[in-house]
Design an enzyme around this catalytic site. Structure first.
Site, mmCIF file in Angstrom:
data_model
loop_
_atom_site.group_PDB
_atom_site.id
_atom_site.type_symbol
_atom_site.label_atom_id
_atom_site.label_comp_id
_atom_site.label_asym_id
_atom_site.label_seq_id
_atom_site.Cartn_x
_atom_site.Cartn_y
_atom_site.Cartn_z
ATOM 1 N N ARG A 54 13.760 -0.475 -27.414
ATOM 2 C CA ARG A 54 14.571 0.727 -27.541
ATOM 3 C C ARG A 54 14.592 1.468 -26.218
ATOM 4 N NH1 ARG A 54 12.598 2.831 -33.548
ATOM 5 N NH2 ARG A 54 13.118 0.866 -34.570
ATOM 6 N N HIS B 1 11.250 -6.155 -45.172
ATOM 7 C CA HIS B 1 12.401 -5.715 -45.951
ATOM 8 C C HIS B 1 12.300 -6.305 -47.330
ATOM 9 C CE1 HIS B 1 13.622 -5.212 -41.767
ATOM 10 N NE2 HIS B 1 14.103 -4.078 -42.238
ATOM 11 N N HIS C 285 13.221 -0.744 -46.346
ATOM 12 C CA HIS C 285 12.552 -1.027 -45.071
ATOM 13 C C HIS C 285 11.169 -0.413 -45.166
ATOM 14 C CE1 HIS C 285 16.578 -1.182 -42.910
ATOM 15 N NE2 HIS C 285 16.879 -0.414 -43.939
ATOM 16 N N GLN D 293 6.913 -4.094 -34.451
ATOM 17 C CA GLN D 293 6.760 -3.402 -35.732
ATOM 18 C C GLN D 293 6.161 -4.358 -36.757
ATOM 19 O OE1 GLN D 293 11.022 -2.496 -36.170
ATOM 20 N NE2 GLN D 293 10.398 -0.348 -36.303
#
Length: 638
Positions: A364, A386, A512, A382
């Site tokens: 990011r 999901h 999520h 991360q």
RNA sequence: GCCGAUGUAGCUCAAUCAGGCAGAGCAACGGAUUUGUAAUCCGUAGGCUUGGGGUUCGAUUCCCCACAUCGGCACCA
């Protein structure tokens, strides 16, 4: 006759109006000495406040949080007074108390320097010496506007104009310094004894980047020198356990200038800890019924158009790169990829719930000024997953996720949580009915865990409600790691479906979730939480075998190999150094167990362990020790 | 991104104010020492002073730009 009722239920009677300070005096000179303000029927007032009717009164001392806040607020005024005396050209703006201290924002022609800070602090002490009274005065808007205009304090005028017209304005004066302020304040500058200016930084007027940048001076203030010293000590402690410092000292990770900011390099020992974390993560996820995915780090930009990221997440994405005639995007999130796998075949309601997890590395774009050690980086991994399910399954799934979350955080030593529930904002997608149903499912799941939560009404993302979990570390700082987010949007955008019992296509619900959030950040938090002294099961090196002389090399090596065979991370230090030297060195590296090996140990198939606390356990059979350590690791004892 | 500060050996820091051969401790390496619970001694080597440009006879030092880091602000589904 005035009757003043005190918090303990007793009351004092006076035959004339009295000040708060006089009441304090009447209760006891000791209290009168430490009182900084009062609360009349719950309303904070100055010590000078006159009581002319029957009221309930609480005296506020520097011992309470409220009292400290008043002291800090008054200290910020004291600082503003000092600044105005030294730099009459500076304009004052706002100066509130904050956690552990205060700040004041000034508009000045040039930035304040460290030297300025020193002279300001010096002047503050002089004003304290002068012991000037701090007097409250009420005034009409117009009067106040004229007053501040005459003083050239334009920001104050702006503040007055933004205050509700029905409110009375109060001003506080000390010496020549007058400030618009709600109060209350300590009665005299002499009350302020323990403060220190800490730093100066730019800050936008009214927190808006479009506005002018002001000079903000931060300081800390306490009721007494003891409090101040304790706080300064705490700051030192926090600095000692700063993960950036520990990362270097313990050779765990680095950020490389030549590679660019916010990109993390995991060194062998840091990588080992990460592997232990990841291993634990995999194990628990298998138990919790997850399957694992691996997906690419980039993809055609078109995918990110479909997902909508190009529209609403662009500012956080790196620029696309050109590949052949196409544009490709390095991923800021993993979700679209998981959806692609979902889409790769038809799904039946019988498939649900589908739980797909990935340690997904994302990139990011963070603004350069935002980067901070491992806490704010541009590339991170991360512990993402999901879940695809039906509406009726939401509650069970959330419950399961919360189970896993609390188990995970608890295993790493975090036992204190704050839970936040964010609900539907004004602009949102999805029907009201589904929002309501889903939100209720989240609440039910939280309640099943007997947890309290704070509701952030309207604070959810536009695409679904969410639960955030914050942990508290051993210094009392709070960190948000876990987040569980419902998504009514992506399934829609990608038009994903399943075949229901009725044979028709239906839209699945997507959840999520991340437990640790970013592995980099979580590792940094762990590092600070434990001050680099990882519990045994996480420690990169769990034991080092230390020889007394060359004569013990063989046994030491055997010991290390036996430890390794038992699954422990062990090293051996055969260097020709004194035992004290080796102990010191490995203690500084925060190795949990140091195993000293000399003649006696060699003779008895033993070691002399020294634990993380520096305690010498004496001659211990090797087998006994191994058993003990293996048990501790297996239990993941913290 | 904005404001300010900082960037010198692997690490921690001197020298920069006032331009004149860049130093120390630790670590590394070599040697001596064979040692029992937080630093044994001696020696050797180590630098494009973050990068680029400028001023100057001469720049770690002064100026400009970039990058990184630090403290904040803003940002942070």
């Amino acid at each position: 006759m005035v009757k003043v009722t005190l918090p303990d239920g007793t009351s004092k009677h006076f035959d004339r109006p009295v000040t708060v300070s006089e009441v304090a005096q009447a209760i006891g000179p000791g209290l009168a000495k430490v009182a900084v303000a009062g609360k009349v029927d719950g309303r904070p007032v100055d010590l000078y406040h006159v009581i002319d009717q029957d009221v309930g009164l609480t005296l506020i001392t520097g011992q309470s949080e409220e009292g400290l806040e008043i002291i800090r607020h008054s200290t910020s005024h004291l600082m503003a007074q000092a600044v105005k005396e030294l730099f009459p050209g500076a304009q004052v703006t706002i100066g509130p108390a904050v956690e552990n201290g205060f700040y004041y924002d000034f508009d000045f022609e040039r930035p304040f320097t460290i030297d300025d800070l020193n002279s300001i602090e010096q002047r503050m002490m002089e004003i304290v010496e002068r012991d000037e009274p701090i007097a409250r005065r009420e005034m009409s808007r117009d009067e106040a506007l004229v007053l501040f205009k005459d003083m050239g304090e334009h920001y104050k005028g702006e503040i007055i104009n933004s205050i509700d017209a029905s409110q009375t304005l109060s001003l506080y004066a000390q010496g020549d310094f007058v400030d618009l302020c709600r109060g209350p304040h300590v009665p005299r500058t002499g009350y302020l004894k323990a403060f220190k200016l800490l730093s100066v930084a730019g800050a936008y007027w009214r927190g808006n980047a479009a506005n002018k940048q002001l000079q903000r001076i931060y300081g800390t203030a306490w009721a007494d020198m003891k409090g101040l010293k304790a706080y300064l000590h705490l700051l030192e402690e926090a600095e000692k356990r700063d993960h950036r410092r520990l990362g270097k000292e313990l050779d765990l990770f680095s950020l490389q200038e030549s590679a660019g900011g916010g990109l993390v390099f995991w060194h062998p020992h840091g990588a080992r800890v990460r592997q232990v974390i990841e291993h634990y993560w995999r194990e628990t996820h298998i138990q919790a019924g997850y399957e694992f995915l691996y997906t690419p780090h980039m993809a055609n930009l078109e995918l990110w158009r479909t997902s909508g990221h190009v529209d609403f997440y662009r500012d956080s994405m790196f620029s696309p790169m050109h590949v052949d005639e196409q544009e490709y995007q390095i991923r800021p999130m993993n979700c679209p990829f998981h959806i692609l796998i979902y889409q790769s075949r038809m799904h039946s309601h019988r498939d649900f719930p589908i739980r797909w997890a990935e340690l997904g590395t994302v990139y990011r774009y963070e603004m350069s000024g935002a980067l901070h050690g491992l806490f704010r980086v541009r590339g991170f991994t991360q512990d993402d997953a999901h879940i695809f399910c039906r509406e009726e399954q939401i509650e069970d799934e959330i419950t399961g996720i919360l189970d896993l979350t609390l188990a995970t955080l608890g295993t790493f030593g975090f036992k204190e949580y704050d839970i936040f529930l964010s609900t539907r904002p004004e602009k949102s997608v999805g029907s009201l009915a589904i929002w309501e149903k889903a939100t209720q499912a989240l609440i039910n799941a939280i309640k099943k865990h007997h947890l309290d939560f704070v509701e952030d009404k309207g604070g959810g993302a536009f695409y679904g409600p969410k639960i955030d979990v914050k942990i508290t570390d051993c210094l009392g700082r709070k960190w948000q790691c876990s987040t569980i987010q419902l998504d009514f949007n992506l399934p829609e955008r990608f038009d994903i479906t399943y075949i229901g019992e009725d044979g028709a296509k239906h839209r699945p619900i997507m959840i999520h979730r991340a437990l640790m959030g970013s592995l980099e950040r979580f590792f940094g938090i762990l590092l600070e939480h434990y001050a680099g002294r990882f519990p045994l099961w996480l420690a990169p090196v769990q034991a080092v075998v230390l020889t007394i002389t060359d004569a013990h090399h063989r046994w030491a090596t055997v010991v290390r190999d036996r430890l390794r065979a038992a699954g422990l991370r062990a090293e051996v230090d055969l260097r020709n150094e004194k035992i004290g030297y080796k102990i010191r060195e490995h203690t500084l590296k925060k190795i949990p167990w140091l195993l000293v090996v000399g003649d006696r140990e060699q003779e008895h198939q033993a070691v002399s362990p020294r634990d993380a606390g520096g305690k010498d356990l004496g001659l211990t059979p090797l087998d006994t020790l191994i058993e003990r350590l293996v048990l501790q690791v297996r239990e993941r004892r913290v």
